[in-house]
Structures are given as C-alpha cells and as structure tokens.
Design a protein around this motif. Structure first.
Motif, PDB file in Angstrom:
ATOM      1  N   THR A 174       0.811  -1.215   0.000  1.00  9.96           N
ATOM      2  CA  THR A 174       0.000   0.000   0.000  1.00  9.96           C
ATOM      3  C   THR A 174       0.846   1.267   0.000  1.00  9.96           C
ATOM      4  O   THR A 174       0.290   2.373  -0.024  1.00  9.96           O
ATOM      5  CB  THR A 174      -0.960   0.019   1.200  1.00  9.96           C
ATOM      6  N   LYS A 177       0.487   4.131  -4.009  1.00 11.86           N
ATOM      7  CA  LYS A 177      -0.811   4.788  -3.818  1.00 11.86           C
ATOM      8  C   LYS A 177      -1.852   4.293  -4.821  1.00 11.86           C
ATOM      9  O   LYS A 177      -3.033   4.167  -4.489  1.00 11.86           O
ATOM     10  CB  LYS A 177      -0.653   6.310  -3.924  1.00 11.86           C
ATOM     11  N   TYR A 179      -1.983   1.293  -6.194  1.00 11.66           N
ATOM     12  CA  TYR A 179      -2.394  -0.040  -5.752  1.00 11.66           C
ATOM     13  C   TYR A 179      -3.360   0.076  -4.582  1.00 11.66           C
ATOM     14  O   TYR A 179      -4.377  -0.628  -4.530  1.00 11.66           O
ATOM     15  CB  TYR A 179      -1.169  -0.849  -5.334  1.00 11.66           C
ATOM     16  N   LYS A 180      -3.061   0.954  -3.648  1.00 10.40           N
ATOM     17  CA  LYS A 180      -3.937   1.159  -2.488  1.00 10.40           C
ATOM     18  C   LYS A 180      -5.333   1.594  -2.938  1.00 10.40           C
ATOM     19  O   LYS A 180      -6.350   1.046  -2.492  1.00 10.40           O
ATOM     20  CB  LYS A 180      -3.324   2.212  -1.566  1.00 10.40           C
ATOM     21  N   ASN A 183      -7.361  -1.100  -4.925  1.00 11.13           N
ATOM     22  CA  ASN A 183      -7.874  -2.165  -4.068  1.00 11.13           C
ATOM     23  C   ASN A 183      -8.717  -1.642  -2.914  1.00 11.13           C
ATOM     24  O   ASN A 183      -9.072  -2.404  -2.014  1.00 11.13           O
ATOM     25  CB  ASN A 183      -6.710  -3.012  -3.554  1.00 11.13           C
ATOM     26  N   LEU A 185      -8.274   0.346  -0.305  1.00 13.00           N
ATOM     27  CA  LEU A 185      -7.714   0.110   1.019  1.00 13.00           C
ATOM     28  C   LEU A 185      -7.414   1.420   1.739  1.00 13.00           C
ATOM     29  O   LEU A 185      -7.236   2.470   1.113  1.00 13.00           O
ATOM     30  CB  LEU A 185      -6.429  -0.712   0.903  1.00 13.00           C
ATOM     31  N   GLU A 187      -4.867   3.226   4.933  1.00 17.13           N
ATOM     32  CA  GLU A 187      -3.566   3.106   5.578  1.00 17.13           C
ATOM     33  C   GLU A 187      -3.672   3.596   7.013  1.00 17.13           C
ATOM     34  O   GLU A 187      -4.557   4.386   7.355  1.00 17.13           O
ATOM     35  CB  GLU A 187      -2.516   3.941   4.850  1.00 17.13           C
ATOM     36  N   SER A 417      -2.974 -10.566  -0.706  1.00 17.71           N
ATOM     37  CA  SER A 417      -3.368  -9.161  -0.638  1.00 17.71           C
ATOM     38  C   SER A 417      -4.549  -8.887  -1.557  1.00 17.71           C
ATOM     39  O   SER A 417      -5.492  -8.174  -1.191  1.00 17.71           O
ATOM     40  CB  SER A 417      -2.177  -8.270  -1.017  1.00 17.71           C
ATOM     41  N   ALA A 421      -8.167  -7.802   0.031  1.00 17.71           N
ATOM     42  CA  ALA A 421      -8.730  -6.489  -0.300  1.00 17.71           C
ATOM     43  C   ALA A 421     -10.184  -6.616  -0.721  1.00 17.71           C
ATOM     44  O   ALA A 421     -11.042  -5.829  -0.293  1.00 17.71           O
ATOM     45  CB  ALA A 421      -7.906  -5.827  -1.407  1.00 17.71           C
TER      46      ALA A 421
END
Length: 750
Positions: A174, A177, A179-180, A183, A185, A187, A417, A421
């Motif tokens: 993560t 950014k 990818y975060k 998905n 997600l 932090e 992951s 997610a």
C-alpha cells in the motif's frame, strides 16, 4: 489472461445486443466526452482524469474532459455531481455514503456517482475492472486490455458500498498509492497519529527519562519495579501522559486517532492499587481502561485507541470505555488453520469479543495472516480468510486491520493481498472466483500448476488440523503438509509451471517468486533433519559430507532472492545475504581438527531451557548455529555467566574460539566483554585474552567469532567469563527490558 478478458467482454457485448448498447469509442475514435462540474472537487477532477487516462490506454482514443457549462449532448460520461443529473438521470438515489458509488446508464449517458470520501474514485475503478476487464494484481503488475471499440450495455445499474468502513492490509504494497486506491484500502496514517499506532506506553512514559529517579512510575513485578510497563494507578503517570499528548497532538492536527496502549510484552503492574482495580474489574484491562478513559476525557475531539491484547484481552466488568475510546481486539493467540468461529479452542476469545461488544460500539479488529518468524515459508491460510472475515462482519465489526506484511517474496503475498482487499470490501463474495481470476491473470500459462500447488497445500493443511502459528517454523509441519511426499508433488507442480511459462520472463518471475517459500521450507527442514534422508549431510562412519542437491537448492534460493530483489525473510529484517552466509557457516561441520568436539561443558548459571532445551552439548556438537536463534543456539536472559570446558587431557591448543549471535529485533546481543582463562588442573586459571563489544552502537553483523590465540600454553580446562548487556541498550525503543546472550560452538584448534 487475454482469453478471460475476451470472454468477459464477449459477455458484455452479448448483453448489449439484447438490451441495446452504447459505444464510448468505436474503431479508435472517441464518440463520448467526460463531463464534470464547472467547479469540480479534487476527487471529481482526479476521477475524471483517471478514467480518461485508462480509456486511452485501452483504446488509444482520448475522451475530452469538458465542463458542465457546455451544452448537454447525448453521448456523455458524467462524473460526479454535475448539472447533467437533471438532464439524464431520473430517480436520483439517496445520498451515497462515504465510499459508496453508483454506476448507471440512462438515455445513452453513463453516470458514475460517489460518496463524499472516495466513493467516486472507487466507482471509476470498479467501472474499469467490472465492465472493461482491467486488473491491478500487484503494485508492479496490471492487465489493461487493448480494444479499438468499447461497447457497453445501456442497462447498467450497479450500486455498491463496503461492509467494512476501515480496511487495512498492513505491509509494503500500500506504499504504492495507485495499488492502495485500486484495491480500495486504507492506511494507518490516514487517521492515526504518526508514531502513535500501538504499543506506545514506552514513548509516552519513557523509562530512559523517568525510571532512575521515579521507579514508582513503573510496574511492580515480582516485588521489584520494572520498566516493562508503567504503573497506571499512579496519578503522576497520568499527568505525564496528558502533558506528552498535549505537545504531540497539535503537531498533527488532522490525525483523529491516538494510541495509548501497552508495551509489547506479557507484564503488567501488581502494585496494591493496580491489584485492587484488577480485582474490581476482573481483568488486567481494568487499570488500562480507567487510565485511557481519563486521557480521552482530556481530548474529547480525538479518539484514544488502546489494545485488548494478550493479558488485557478480557474486558473489564464495571468500567465501560468512553465514547471516544477505541478498543483494538487482537487475535494473536489463535490457530490460523481453523476458522475462528468453529475452533473449539477459541471459547475464551469468543467470550472476550462478545463482552467487549456489550460495553463498546468502537471495536477495531486486528487479525494476523502472516508468519513473522519465517515470512518466506509456506503459510497456507487461504482456506480460513473468508470465513474469518465473514464472522467478524456478522459480529458487527466495521474496522478491520489485517497484518499481512505484504512484501515481494513472502508466501503468496500478491495473491493474499488481492483476495483480502476484495473480502474486506465484501466478505460474502465468491472467494474461489477471485482466486481463479488471480491465478489466470498473474501466472498465465502456469496458472493450472500453481493452483494445483496452492489448493493441495491448503487441503493438506486443513486435513492436518495442526496449529498454524504466526511464529511457527516449517520444521513443525515436516510430517504433514510439508511431508517428503507432499514436497515432491509441490516441486513437480512448480517444475511444470516453469516449463509452461518459460517463454515469458514476467510470468517466469511470478512463478519463481511463488516457488521461494517452498525452497525455503526444504532448506529449513534439511537443517533439522541433519543426517536424515531430507537432511543437509550424509554420514558414512566417521565421515560427514554435504549433500550436493540441497546445497544447489540453497544457491538457487539465494540467486532468485537477489534476482527478484527480495529484501527480507522475517520480521527481524534478516536479508537473503545474511541468511545465505549464516547457512554456509552451518554447512562446515567443526568436528575434525577440533579438540572441543563432544567435550563436556558446565555453566554457572545454566542457560534458559527455552532454546535448544538449554543443552550445553550444543556448544561442542560440531555444528554452528545459523541466523535462527531457536536452532543450534543456547541462551541466557538478563545475566552474566561463566562456562568451563574440559578437554579431558592436557593439550597445547593454537586457538580458542567461541561464537555469539547479534539479533537486536529479538533482544539478543553480543556479550559486552568475554574474558578467556585456561588451566591445567582446574584449580588455578590464568587469563589469555579479552574481547569487548560496544553494544551501545548498532552492529550489523549477525554472528561473530571471539578468538584467543596469545600465550595459551598447556591447557585442559578453558573458562569463559561473560559480562553481558543484561538489559537492552538505550538506543532500543523498549529500553530497560532484559536482553539475551546466545552462544553456539566452541572450537579449540590444536
């Protein structure tokens, strides 16, 4: 993967033929524009820009982004709350929640709407994934289909929102950014004060500042004050904590949650006042909740977070957490091989969770999906992930933290992951469909074999009913899911997968990285088996030689770790190079030309039986330790000690050596000082050398040989006097805790 996407697009086209269709792009030409408000929010502009860029990557056509001040056209993709809602979208939905979104076609227009937080952006991501076949499988690997014509059904009406409000998969993925966001997600730093997530008592009431002058500020343990935890019934400790946070919170005004929580050890205060509170509350959590409630009262506009973890997991009987106190409930003790809800060993956890839910609505679930001690080792827990997340969801828990420690090279890090997610968003999706999608997309032609490996591994693990421990070793499972027979099958799967993808370097990399945990398990099991059929060595009479095929396995493991930039192998930060070098050290038996081999050792005091059963013969068995302090090492905690070696007859050695381990993450350090003495009779000793170490500075090497050569003379008895750190150096964040000293082989050269 292309077949999968073509099938998906084919289904969309067939649907469009039945219900009508819209064509945002045809034959590489943009037919639609993207409309946003004339005064767009940052999120609306970001969503429109992101959609434009991805549509270009798919089709090569650029759909213009225009203001809603332009005249309405029939063919538009409307992002966010533009004035196009009044022209094209009938029956407007009720207000969307923060991360909720709506994707809808009407009157040839495509609308994507979202909630105030990230709903709009998540709507764009879902449109790209669900309707156009895009995928982002890892921070470094995505699939973007190439199509000159985009065709969509004109009856899309898809609305979705997460079942969990806060969704964290802890790890390095993560940090990317995109990818975060892709998905969906969160932090830690989205809401928590930086540096104030968990285990913060040491930072708020620092032993290095207060302990010497005010030991009463700290826990009474076994009749003595200890810096392991603060004394939470002491009013001065409360004043210090409030004063500390009054300085720290204004530095990060946008952070809403601040952790005031126990240090990461098993100890707590037993002073009369703390004991009185615990008796009233029926749990060591009592003093914690009373203390944290007072902190929360002082900071009413912040959420004060604390742990229900190990000794504090049981809820208090009388005191309820304040409305702005968050309880982080940890599952650290539980078996990762059986779903939590059905595991009969989890009766106490289930009761504790229910008790917390009765007294607070602010419960945060901290679960673990990683092996801390052996990150790069098979950890087959796919079969419990969905059932556990469904259980938490049905229990009404909306804030989820999955400690997965995602990093390239870790056991199925990308796959787990990806799955987690999607299950954090909605635990009731079809997990197997998610897995199949990932296998096909990420491993390509090797998918069949990797899936066979993964599913067989999961079945064998579930069948074993063994405890899958987050600090466990692959050695523990060498007769079940990592049996010799199973490993032969797993290796055949990987050999077939590598053959299938040999023409594609990217897919080959994916397969070889997935192979690393199995290779690691083979190596670790070989160390334990030693001279057995799976061991490192072959013994023929008095001769011991290295098994060549397992040395080849080690070399391939290290080569692939370097090739694919695997950074660490465990929570302590062990690098592949350190692992390789320490294992090479183990591969050279210290038997021949060693006067100490199999000779008797005595110690005062004796080592702790926690490691290698405290067997002193580990020091003269001819095999040195590796990086793993649980294997071939013996240890002493928080004390100086002496060793005496009897060579059984008078010798004239040329060199005396002793090895020690440096593993600060696990509180192990070299001795500060080693003095070597020798004697012919065992009555009178003379010093022959001193070695000193400055442990107040960080030392990078894992092992060190302490050798003495000068004026040894005639020797039968050798004595080592160890002056140890006893407590952690001040540069350690948890200073004042007991430290360890680990030793392995004593070698005496003639």
């Amino acid at each position: 993967m292309r077949k999968l996407v073509l099938l998906l697009l084919g289904n969309i086209i067939c649907t469009s033929l039945l219900f009508g269709s819209i064509y945002p792009v045809r034959n590489g030409k943009a037919l639609y524009s993207i409309v946003i408000s004339a005064t767009p929010t940052q999120e609306e502009f970001k969503a429109a820009d992101y959609l434009q860029r991805y549509l270009f990557r798919i089709t090569g056509a650029t759909l213009p982004i225009v203001s809603d001040r332009t005249d309405p056209l029939e063919k538009e993709i409307c992002i966010g709350t533009s004035n196009r809602l009044q022209y094209g979208l009938e029956n407007l939905p009720n207000a969307l929640e923060n991360d909720e979104f709506l994707i809808k076609t009407q009157n040839k227009k495509l609308f994507i709407l979202g909630g105030a937080k990230k709903g709009l952006f998540y709507g764009v991501i879902t449109f790209l994934e669900k309707f156009l076949g895009c995928r982002k499988y890892s921070p470094t690997f995505e699939y973007i289909p190439k199509e000159s014509t985009l065709v969509l059904p004109d009856n899309i009406n898809f609305r979705d929102k997460p079942l969990n409000n806060y969704r964290v998969i802890y790890g390095n993925f993560t940090a990317d950014k995109e990818y975060k966001d892709w998905n969906k997600l969160n932090e830690i730093d989205d809401v928590f004060g930086e540096g104030y997530y968990v285990h913060t008592f040491w930072k708020i009431i620092r032993p290095g500042i207060y302990f010497d002058e005010h030991p009463e500020y700290f826990a009474l343990i076994n009749g003595e004050r200890s810096a392991k935890q603060p004394c939470l019934s002491n009013p001065e400790v409360l004043k210090i904590a409030i004063a500390h946070l009054e300085k720290e919170i204004p530095k990060q005004p946008t952070r809403t949650i601040w952790s005031v929580s126990q240090n990461d050890n098993k100890y707590y205060c037993h002073c009369p006042e703390c004991m009185k509170i615990m008796e009233e509350e029926g749990s060591p959590s009592g003093p914690i909740i009373r203390f944290v409630n007072k902190i929360a009262e002082h900071f009413p506009d912040k959420i004060i977070s604390t742990l229900a973890y190990t000794y504090s997991r049981k809820a208090p009987k009388k005191t309820r957490p304040a409305s702005n106190v968050q309880i982080m409930l940890s599952t650290i003790e539980l078996n990762r091989n059986v779903p939590i809800e059905v595991d009969t060993a989890n009766t106490s956890f289930m009761k504790d969770m229910q008790d917390w839910q009765r007294i607070t609505k602010n419960l945060y679930l901290w679960d673990y999906t990683v092996n801390f001690s052996h990150n790069v080792s098979p950890f087959p827990n796919l079969h419990v992930l969905q059932s556990n997340l469904q259980f938490f969801s049905r229990s009404g828990i909306k804030d989820q933290f999955q400690q997965a420690n995602t990093e390239f090279g870790y056991d199925f890090a990308e796959l787990k992951s990806y799955l987690l997610a999607r299950l954090l968003w909605n635990p009731f999706q079809k997990a197997d469909s998610i897995l199949v999608d990932f296998f096909k997309g990420y491993y390509g032609q090797g998918a069949t074999w990797i899936k066979q490996y993964a599913y067989h591994l999961e079945r064998e693990t579930a069948r074993s009913r063994e405890n899958l421990n987050i600090y466990g070793s692959p050695i523990w499972h060498s007769s079940t899911f990592l049996s010799e027979e199973n490993i032969k099958f797993y290796k055949a799967c990987f050999d077939s997968a590598l053959m299938a993808v040999k023409e594609d370097s990217t897919l080959t990399a994916h397969v070889e990285v997935a192979y690393l945990p199995l290779r690691y398990a083979i190596l670790e099991i070989g160390k334990k088996d030693m001279m057995g059929p799976r061991g490192w060595f072959i013994q023929n009479g008095d001769m011991i030689r290295l098994r060549p095929e397992i040395k080849k396995e080690l070399d391939q493991f290290y080569y692939n770790c370097r090739k694919y930039k695997v950074k660490t192998l465990n929570e302590a930060g062990l690098t592949p190079k350190e692992y390789y070098l320490s294992t090479i050290r183990f591969l050279i038996p210290q038997i021949s030309n060693n006067l100490a081999f199999n000779k008797k050792i005595t110690a005062h005091p004796n080592p702790n039986t926690m490691y290698s059963a405290g067997d002193l013969m580990m020091l003269t068995n001819g095999f040195v330790g590796t990086n793993d302090f649980t294997f071939q090492w013996i240890g002493w905690e928080g004390t100086d000690f002496e060793l005496i070696l009897d060579l059984e007859k008078i010798e004239t050695p040329s060199e005396i050596c002793l090895s020690s381990l440096n593993n600060p993450m696990n509180w192990a350090f070299y001795p500060n000082k080693i003095t070597c003495y020798v004697s012919e009779s065992g009555d009178e000793y003379r010093a022959v050398g001193v070695s000193e170490v400055n442990n107040n500075e960080k030392i990078d090497e894992i092992t060190r040989n302490f050798c003495f050569k000068t004026s040894l003379g005639k020797v039968r008895y050798i004595k080592f006097k160890m002056e140890c750190t006893k407590t952690l150096p001040l540069w350690q964040t948890t200073d004042r805790q007991p430290s360890w000293t680990f030793l392995d082989e004593i070698i005496v050269r003639p």
